[in-house]
Structures are given as structure tokens and as C-alpha cells.
Design a protein around this motif. Structure first.
Motif, PDB file in Angstrom:
ATOM      1  N   PHE A  61       0.831  -1.203   0.000  1.00  0.00           N
ATOM      2  CA  PHE A  61       0.000   0.000   0.000  1.00  0.00           C
ATOM      3  C   PHE A  61       0.865   1.252   0.000  1.00  0.00           C
ATOM      4  N   LYS A  62       0.429   2.238  -0.747  1.00  0.00           N
ATOM      5  CA  LYS A  62       1.081   3.536  -0.680  1.00  0.00           C
ATOM      6  C   LYS A  62       0.705   4.221   0.629  1.00  0.00           C
ATOM      7  N   GLU A  63       1.439   5.245   0.974  1.00  0.00           N
ATOM      8  CA  GLU A  63       1.149   5.978   2.202  1.00  0.00           C
ATOM      9  C   GLU A  63      -0.266   6.558   2.152  1.00  0.00           C
ATOM     10  N   ASN A  64      -1.022   6.351   3.247  1.00  0.00           N
ATOM     11  CA  ASN A  64      -2.398   6.852   3.383  1.00  0.00           C
ATOM     12  C   ASN A  64      -3.359   6.283   2.346  1.00  0.00           C
ATOM     13  N   GLY A  72     -17.388  -3.155   3.503  1.00  0.00           N
ATOM     14  CA  GLY A  72     -17.530  -1.734   3.824  1.00  0.00           C
ATOM     15  C   GLY A  72     -16.371  -1.212   4.650  1.00  0.00           C
ATOM     16  N   ILE A  73     -15.529  -2.125   5.141  1.00  0.00           N
ATOM     17  CA  ILE A  73     -14.371  -1.751   5.945  1.00  0.00           C
ATOM     18  C   ILE A  73     -13.273  -1.183   5.049  1.00  0.00           C
ATOM     19  N   TYR A  74     -12.557  -0.181   5.571  1.00  0.00           N
ATOM     20  CA  TYR A  74     -11.409   0.397   4.876  1.00  0.00           C
ATOM     21  C   TYR A  74     -10.133  -0.159   5.513  1.00  0.00           C
ATOM     22  N   LEU A  75      -9.194  -0.650   4.692  1.00  0.00           N
ATOM     23  CA  LEU A  75      -7.989  -1.309   5.194  1.00  0.00           C
ATOM     24  C   LEU A  75      -6.725  -0.717   4.589  1.00  0.00           C
ATOM     25  N   HIS A  76      -5.753  -0.476   5.462  1.00  0.00           N
ATOM     26  CA  HIS A  76      -4.389  -0.103   5.031  1.00  0.00           C
ATOM     27  C   HIS A  76      -3.429  -1.044   5.746  1.00  0.00           C
ATOM     28  N   VAL A  77      -2.624  -1.779   4.992  1.00  0.00           N
ATOM     29  CA  VAL A  77      -1.673  -2.725   5.573  1.00  0.00           C
ATOM     30  C   VAL A  77      -0.311  -2.050   5.716  1.00  0.00           C
ATOM     31  N   ILE A  78       0.162  -1.976   6.958  1.00  0.00           N
ATOM     32  CA  ILE A  78       1.499  -1.438   7.232  1.00  0.00           C
ATOM     33  C   ILE A  78       2.530  -2.559   7.138  1.00  0.00           C
ATOM     34  N   ASP A  79       2.210  -3.696   7.754  1.00  0.00           N
ATOM     35  CA  ASP A  79       3.089  -4.869   7.747  1.00  0.00           C
ATOM     36  C   ASP A  79       2.189  -6.098   7.668  1.00  0.00           C
ATOM     37  N   SER A 162       1.800 -11.270  13.553  1.00  0.00           N
ATOM     38  CA  SER A 162       2.639 -10.070  13.709  1.00  0.00           C
ATOM     39  C   SER A 162       2.293  -8.952  12.734  1.00  0.00           C
ATOM     40  N   ALA A 163       1.169  -9.063  12.048  1.00  0.00           N
ATOM     41  CA  ALA A 163       0.752  -8.018  11.108  1.00  0.00           C
ATOM     42  C   ALA A 163       0.334  -6.752  11.840  1.00  0.00           C
ATOM     43  N   VAL A 164       0.516  -5.619  11.159  1.00  0.00           N
ATOM     44  CA  VAL A 164       0.086  -4.316  11.668  1.00  0.00           C
ATOM     45  C   VAL A 164      -0.718  -3.628  10.567  1.00  0.00           C
ATOM     46  N   VAL A 165      -1.920  -3.169  10.906  1.00  0.00           N
ATOM     47  CA  VAL A 165      -2.785  -2.536   9.907  1.00  0.00           C
ATOM     48  C   VAL A 165      -3.461  -1.308  10.500  1.00  0.00           C
ATOM     49  N   GLN A 166      -4.071  -0.547   9.620  1.00  0.00           N
ATOM     50  CA  GLN A 166      -4.975   0.544   9.999  1.00  0.00           C
ATOM     51  C   GLN A 166      -6.342   0.239   9.398  1.00  0.00           C
ATOM     52  N   LEU A 167      -7.404   0.628  10.102  1.00  0.00           N
ATOM     53  CA  LEU A 167      -8.753   0.315   9.642  1.00  0.00           C
ATOM     54  C   LEU A 167      -9.708   1.465   9.908  1.00  0.00           C
ATOM     55  N   ILE A 168     -10.729   1.545   9.065  1.00  0.00           N
ATOM     56  CA  ILE A 168     -11.940   2.304   9.397  1.00  0.00           C
ATOM     57  C   ILE A 168     -13.076   1.293   9.314  1.00  0.00           C
ATOM     58  N   VAL A 169     -13.737   1.064  10.433  1.00  0.00           N
ATOM     59  CA  VAL A 169     -14.848   0.110  10.479  1.00  0.00           C
ATOM     60  C   VAL A 169     -16.156   0.882  10.676  1.00  0.00           C
ATOM     61  N   PRO A 170     -16.982   0.962   9.639  1.00  0.00           N
ATOM     62  CA  PRO A 170     -18.268   1.639   9.777  1.00  0.00           C
ATOM     63  C   PRO A 170     -19.257   0.790  10.586  1.00  0.00           C
ATOM     64  N   GLY A 171     -20.176   1.443  11.237  1.00  0.00           N
ATOM     65  CA  GLY A 171     -21.217   0.715  11.960  1.00  0.00           C
ATOM     66  C   GLY A 171     -22.134  -0.047  11.024  1.00  0.00           C
ATOM     67  N   TYR A 172     -22.254   0.416   9.780  1.00  0.00           N
ATOM     68  CA  TYR A 172     -23.152  -0.243   8.822  1.00  0.00           C
ATOM     69  C   TYR A 172     -22.485  -1.415   8.108  1.00  0.00           C
ATOM     70  N   SER A 173     -21.175  -1.609   8.290  1.00  0.00           N
ATOM     71  CA  SER A 173     -20.468  -2.670   7.573  1.00  0.00           C
ATOM     72  C   SER A 173     -20.974  -4.049   8.002  1.00  0.00           C
ATOM     73  N   GLU A 174     -20.931  -5.004   7.066  1.00  0.00           N
ATOM     74  CA  GLU A 174     -21.477  -6.334   7.329  1.00  0.00           C
ATOM     75  C   GLU A 174     -20.544  -7.424   6.804  1.00  0.00           C
ATOM     76  N   ILE A 175     -20.582  -8.576   7.487  1.00  0.00           N
ATOM     77  CA  ILE A 175     -19.869  -9.772   7.059  1.00  0.00           C
ATOM     78  C   ILE A 175     -20.854 -10.927   7.114  1.00  0.00           C
TER      79      ILE A 175
END
Length: 206
Positions: A61-64, A72-79, A162-175
Motif C-alpha cells: 500500500f502507498k502511504e495513506n 464496507g471496511i477500509y484497510l491499510h496494511v502497514i506490515d 505479527s501483522a500491523v494494519v490501519q482500519l476504518i470500520v463503519p457501523g453499517y459494515s457487514e460480514i
């Protein structure tokens, strides 16, 4: 008799009207979703986040840069981790510890959180059983109630130990038709509450 009958009919009509008004006072699903999307758009803007809609072929992933997943979840993988992937086998599911930090947005307020400092317990679950953990804590009002969700587990289909990520989890997201967010994110009938995780670290428990 007729007078009494008409009075009963009038009372019934009034009660039905009051019930209808009461039932209609809650926002619809689309209204809740639309309101939360406005909050998420502010998050994306403030964090200078670029949204993509396909997972990077090389996994880098590029920065940001965040990919919006089908949930509906937003994911950025750092490691992405050390290559060891979680298993949900009959013989023994992978035991996972998760530490998180970030902020959630309720009404006009922002609330910070972190389970990284010493003394704060990580979240614990067996891979494939996150929904059971969410359900078991649905009335506890502890950190699991506020911050733990199926969404956190779902990311392990992309990363490993050992993964590190960033997320935005909306309340409306579903699995699979179940809420992907925490209980807190869906508990208020008047709003969904988005969570921005600025750091999520997965550790497989041996």
C-alpha cells in the motif's frame, strides 16, 4: 352504547396514531448509513486518505492508501506479518491476541482509545469465533463491547501473525449479513458509530 362505542373508536385511533409516530421517530437504515458516511468522509479528508477499490496486486500500500473491502471496511496494511496465516480447523483454531488504538466518533465528540500501554489486556479470540466473542460481551460495556468486532477478525484473511494494519470500520459494515462493527457501533437506534483504528497488531498465541 353508541356514544361509548365512538369514544372507544376515537381512543383506538389516537393510540394507533401515537404508536405510528413513535415507530417513525427512528431514522431508517439508509438515513443512518448516509449520516455515518458523512462522518467517514470527514475522517478520510482529515487523515488525507486516498481510497482504492481493488486490493494492490503486490500487497503493498502507498502511504495513506486504504482499500474499501466488500464488507464496507477500509484497510491499510502497514506490515502483512511473518507469513504464518490463521487457521480455523476442526483440530484447533489459531488463537489470536489483538491490540488496538485509535478513535471513535459519537455525535460531535471524538473518543481516543489504546490497549497498547502496559496493564491493558489485548483482545483474545480463536480464529473463526469472533461472532461468539461479540455476542458473549454484548451486555458487558467493557472494551470488547466498545471496540472488538468481526471486522477485526476478517482482516486475517489478508494478513498473518505479527501483522500491523490501519482500519476504518463503519457501523453499517457487514460480514455474511452480520454486523462487522462492535456492539457499541450498532447499539444506538439514532446513529451508527464509525471507528478509526490507527494501529491494529495481531499476535498469534502459541
Amino acid at each position: 352504547m353508541k356514544k361509548s362505542f365512538y369514544i372507544l373508536v376515537l381512543i383506538s385511533c389516537v393510540m394507533n396514531f401515537m404508536f405510528t409516530v413513535s415507530c417513525n421517530k427512528y431514522p431508517t437504515y439508509e438515513e443512518l448509513k448516509s449520516d455515518e458516511k458523512r462522518v467517514i468522509n470527514r475522517i478520510l479528508s482529515r487523515k488525507d486518505i486516498t481510497v482504492i477499490y481493488e486490493y494492490p496486486p503486490d500487497g503493498v500500500f502507498k502511504e495513506n492508501e486504504f482499500v474499501q473491502l466488500s464488507s464496507g471496511i477500509y484497510l491499510h496494511v502497514i506490515d502483512s506479518g511473518n507469513g504464518d496465516r490463521a487457521q480455523a480447523s476442526v483440530s484447533g483454531a489459531t488463537e489470536v491476541l489483538v491490540r488496538v488504538s485509535g478513535e471513535y466518533y459519537y455525535s460531535d465528540s471524538t473518543y481516543l482509545f489504546s490497549t497498547f500501554p502496559n496493564g491493558n489486556d489485548p483482545f483474545y479470540f480463536k480464529y473463526g469465533s469472533a461472532y461468539s466473542v461479540v455476542s458473549a460481551n454484548s451486555n458487558t460495556y467493557n472494551s470488547y463491547y466498545y471496540l472488538f468486532s468481526m471486522g477485526l477478525e476478517s482482516i486475517l484473511s489478508y494478513v498473518g501473525d505479527s501483522a500491523v494494519v490501519q482500519l476504518i470500520v463503519p457501523g453499517y459494515s457487514e460480514i455474511n449479513s452480520y454486523p462487522a462493527g462492535s456492539t457499541m457501533q450498532n447499539a444506538d437506534r439514532y446513529k451508527y458509530v464509525p471507528i478509526y483504528y490507527d494501529r491494529v497488531k495481531y499476535t498469534f498465541y502459541k
